[in-house]
Write a protein that holds these residues in place. Sequence first.
Motif, PDB file in Angstrom:
ATOM      1  N   MET A 173       0.908  -1.250   0.060  1.00 21.32           N
ATOM      2  CA  MET A 173      -0.020  -0.147   0.064  1.00 21.32           C
ATOM      3  C   MET A 173       0.893   1.170  -0.101  1.00 21.32           C
ATOM      4  O   MET A 173       2.016   1.347   0.562  1.00 21.32           O
ATOM      5  CB  MET A 173      -0.855   0.048   1.191  1.00 21.32           C
ATOM      6  CG  MET A 173      -1.946  -1.090   1.272  1.00 21.32           C
ATOM      7  SD  MET A 173      -3.152  -0.807   2.715  1.00 21.32           S
ATOM      8  CE  MET A 173      -4.305   0.085   2.054  1.00 21.32           C
ATOM      9  N   HIS A 174       0.335   2.350  -0.523  1.00 21.32           N
ATOM     10  CA  HIS A 174       0.888   3.519  -0.438  1.00 21.32           C
ATOM     11  C   HIS A 174       0.613   4.501   0.831  1.00 21.32           C
ATOM     12  O   HIS A 174      -0.450   4.115   1.322  1.00 21.32           O
ATOM     13  CB  HIS A 174       0.564   4.355  -1.889  1.00 21.32           C
ATOM     14  CG  HIS A 174       0.958   3.624  -3.022  1.00 21.32           C
ATOM     15  ND1 HIS A 174       2.066   3.456  -3.667  1.00 21.32           N
ATOM     16  CD2 HIS A 174       0.071   2.964  -4.024  1.00 21.32           C
ATOM     17  CE1 HIS A 174       1.931   2.992  -4.771  1.00 21.32           C
ATOM     18  NE2 HIS A 174       1.159   2.774  -5.098  1.00 21.32           N
ATOM     19  N   PRO A 175       1.712   5.284   1.223  1.00 19.53           N
ATOM     20  CA  PRO A 175       1.419   5.963   2.306  1.00 19.53           C
ATOM     21  C   PRO A 175      -0.024   6.693   2.383  1.00 19.53           C
ATOM     22  O   PRO A 175      -0.583   6.992   3.386  1.00 19.53           O
ATOM     23  CB  PRO A 175       2.613   6.807   2.406  1.00 19.53           C
ATOM     24  CG  PRO A 175       3.726   5.879   1.728  1.00 19.53           C
ATOM     25  CD  PRO A 175       2.945   5.475   0.558  1.00 19.53           C
ATOM     26  N   GLU A 176      -0.174   7.380   1.123  1.00 21.88           N
ATOM     27  CA  GLU A 176      -1.555   8.387   0.875  1.00 21.88           C
ATOM     28  C   GLU A 176      -2.510   7.344   1.336  1.00 21.88           C
ATOM     29  O   GLU A 176      -3.569   7.769   1.795  1.00 21.88           O
ATOM     30  CB  GLU A 176      -1.442   9.159  -0.145  1.00 21.88           C
ATOM     31  CG  GLU A 176      -1.411   7.866  -1.607  1.00 21.88           C
ATOM     32  CD  GLU A 176      -0.022   8.232  -1.837  1.00 21.88           C
ATOM     33  OE1 GLU A 176       0.009   7.294  -3.031  1.00 21.88           O
ATOM     34  OE2 GLU A 176       0.964   8.577  -1.553  1.00 21.88           O
ATOM     35  N   ASN A 177      -2.459   6.132   0.940  1.00 24.61           N
ATOM     36  CA  ASN A 177      -3.810   5.303   1.053  1.00 24.61           C
ATOM     37  C   ASN A 177      -3.926   5.211   2.522  1.00 24.61           C
ATOM     38  O   ASN A 177      -5.111   4.799   3.062  1.00 24.61           O
ATOM     39  CB  ASN A 177      -3.803   4.092  -0.028  1.00 24.61           C
ATOM     40  CG  ASN A 177      -3.726   4.254  -1.252  1.00 24.61           C
ATOM     41  OD1 ASN A 177      -4.286   5.237  -1.560  1.00 24.61           O
ATOM     42  ND2 ASN A 177      -3.314   3.397  -2.069  1.00 24.61           N
ATOM     43  N   ILE A 178      -3.088   4.814   3.237  1.00 21.03           N
ATOM     44  CA  ILE A 178      -2.989   4.404   4.835  1.00 21.03           C
ATOM     45  C   ILE A 178      -3.804   5.736   5.455  1.00 21.03           C
ATOM     46  O   ILE A 178      -4.259   5.358   6.265  1.00 21.03           O
ATOM     47  CB  ILE A 178      -1.779   4.173   5.088  1.00 21.03           C
ATOM     48  CG1 ILE A 178      -1.182   2.789   4.629  1.00 21.03           C
ATOM     49  CG2 ILE A 178      -1.402   4.004   6.701  1.00 21.03           C
ATOM     50  CD1 ILE A 178       0.384   2.479   5.121  1.00 21.03           C
ATOM     51  N   TRP A 179      -3.397   6.857   5.246  1.00 22.77           N
ATOM     52  CA  TRP A 179      -3.978   7.977   5.878  1.00 22.77           C
ATOM     53  C   TRP A 179      -5.335   8.040   5.476  1.00 22.77           C
ATOM     54  O   TRP A 179      -6.248   8.547   6.402  1.00 22.77           O
ATOM     55  CB  TRP A 179      -3.191   9.390   5.323  1.00 22.77           C
ATOM     56  CG  TRP A 179      -1.894   9.383   6.039  1.00 22.77           C
ATOM     57  CD1 TRP A 179      -0.587   9.282   5.417  1.00 22.77           C
ATOM     58  CD2 TRP A 179      -1.686   9.795   7.351  1.00 22.77           C
ATOM     59  NE1 TRP A 179       0.391   9.691   6.217  1.00 22.77           N
ATOM     60  CE2 TRP A 179      -0.500   9.686   7.507  1.00 22.77           C
ATOM     61  CE3 TRP A 179      -2.626   9.831   8.454  1.00 22.77           C
ATOM     62  CZ2 TRP A 179       0.777   9.768   9.010  1.00 22.77           C
ATOM     63  CZ3 TRP A 179      -1.858   9.763   9.666  1.00 22.77           C
ATOM     64  CH2 TRP A 179      -0.375   9.959   9.757  1.00 22.77           C
ATOM     65  N   ILE A 180      -5.926   7.640   4.254  1.00 23.68           N
ATOM     66  CA  ILE A 180      -7.174   7.648   3.892  1.00 23.68           C
ATOM     67  C   ILE A 180      -8.044   6.911   4.900  1.00 23.68           C
ATOM     68  O   ILE A 180      -9.072   6.655   5.312  1.00 23.68           O
ATOM     69  CB  ILE A 180      -7.407   7.243   2.612  1.00 23.68           C
ATOM     70  CG1 ILE A 180      -7.001   8.512   1.821  1.00 23.68           C
ATOM     71  CG2 ILE A 180      -8.846   7.249   2.126  1.00 23.68           C
ATOM     72  CD1 ILE A 180      -6.797   8.208   0.128  1.00 23.68           C
ATOM     73  N   VAL A 181      -7.299   5.533   5.038  1.00 21.76           N
ATOM     74  CA  VAL A 181      -8.137   4.332   5.935  1.00 21.76           C
ATOM     75  C   VAL A 181      -7.918   4.698   7.350  1.00 21.76           C
ATOM     76  O   VAL A 181      -9.073   4.811   7.779  1.00 21.76           O
ATOM     77  CB  VAL A 181      -7.254   3.144   5.724  1.00 21.76           C
ATOM     78  CG1 VAL A 181      -7.625   1.997   6.557  1.00 21.76           C
ATOM     79  CG2 VAL A 181      -7.347   2.586   4.199  1.00 21.76           C
ATOM     80  N   ILE A 182      -7.049   5.406   7.821  1.00 19.97           N
ATOM     81  CA  ILE A 182      -6.825   6.089   9.252  1.00 19.97           C
ATOM     82  C   ILE A 182      -7.814   6.969   9.311  1.00 19.97           C
ATOM     83  O   ILE A 182      -8.894   6.931  10.336  1.00 19.97           O
ATOM     84  CB  ILE A 182      -5.595   6.482   9.651  1.00 19.97           C
ATOM     85  CG1 ILE A 182      -4.773   5.327   9.587  1.00 19.97           C
ATOM     86  CG2 ILE A 182      -5.562   7.205  11.111  1.00 19.97           C
ATOM     87  CD1 ILE A 182      -3.089   5.749   9.785  1.00 19.97           C
ATOM     88  N   VAL A 183      -8.157   8.120   8.456  1.00 20.75           N
ATOM     89  CA  VAL A 183      -9.012   9.117   8.636  1.00 20.75           C
ATOM     90  C   VAL A 183     -10.649   8.462   8.636  1.00 20.75           C
ATOM     91  O   VAL A 183     -11.375   8.567   9.467  1.00 20.75           O
ATOM     92  CB  VAL A 183      -8.946   9.984   7.379  1.00 20.75           C
ATOM     93  CG1 VAL A 183     -10.325  11.063   7.451  1.00 20.75           C
ATOM     94  CG2 VAL A 183      -7.691  10.820   7.819  1.00 20.75           C
ATOM     95  N   LEU A 184     -10.621   7.393   7.700  1.00 21.50           N
ATOM     96  CA  LEU A 184     -11.907   6.884   7.634  1.00 21.50           C
ATOM     97  C   LEU A 184     -12.441   6.104   8.802  1.00 21.50           C
ATOM     98  O   LEU A 184     -13.677   6.239   9.523  1.00 21.50           O
ATOM     99  CB  LEU A 184     -12.233   6.039   6.341  1.00 21.50           C
ATOM    100  CG  LEU A 184     -12.375   6.706   4.988  1.00 21.50           C
ATOM    101  CD1 LEU A 184     -12.085   5.654   4.215  1.00 21.50           C
ATOM    102  CD2 LEU A 184     -13.535   7.279   4.845  1.00 21.50           C
TER     103      LEU A 184
END
Length: 73
Positions: free
Chosen positions: A1-12
């Motif tokens: 996974m890309h780091p920007e995708n991890i932030w999206i998951v965390i925010v969700l």
Amino acid sequence: MHPENIWIVIVLLVVILAGSNLLMFALVRGWMPRKGEKGFWQHFTQPWKAQDDSLRELSQRVKQLEGQEKPER
């Protein structure tokens, strides 16, 4: 996974957890109606319902009083 995708998951996840906690808090505090009760949200869906009911009752009473009085002419 890309780091920007991890932030999206965390925010969700944070949004989902915060929303569910707020919902539970609202249910416990009585801000949301239980079965057969009027609740907090009705004030937004029908903001002038109480005033409308009062005016309707006043109108009915006036009609009753007008029906009882007979003009003498």
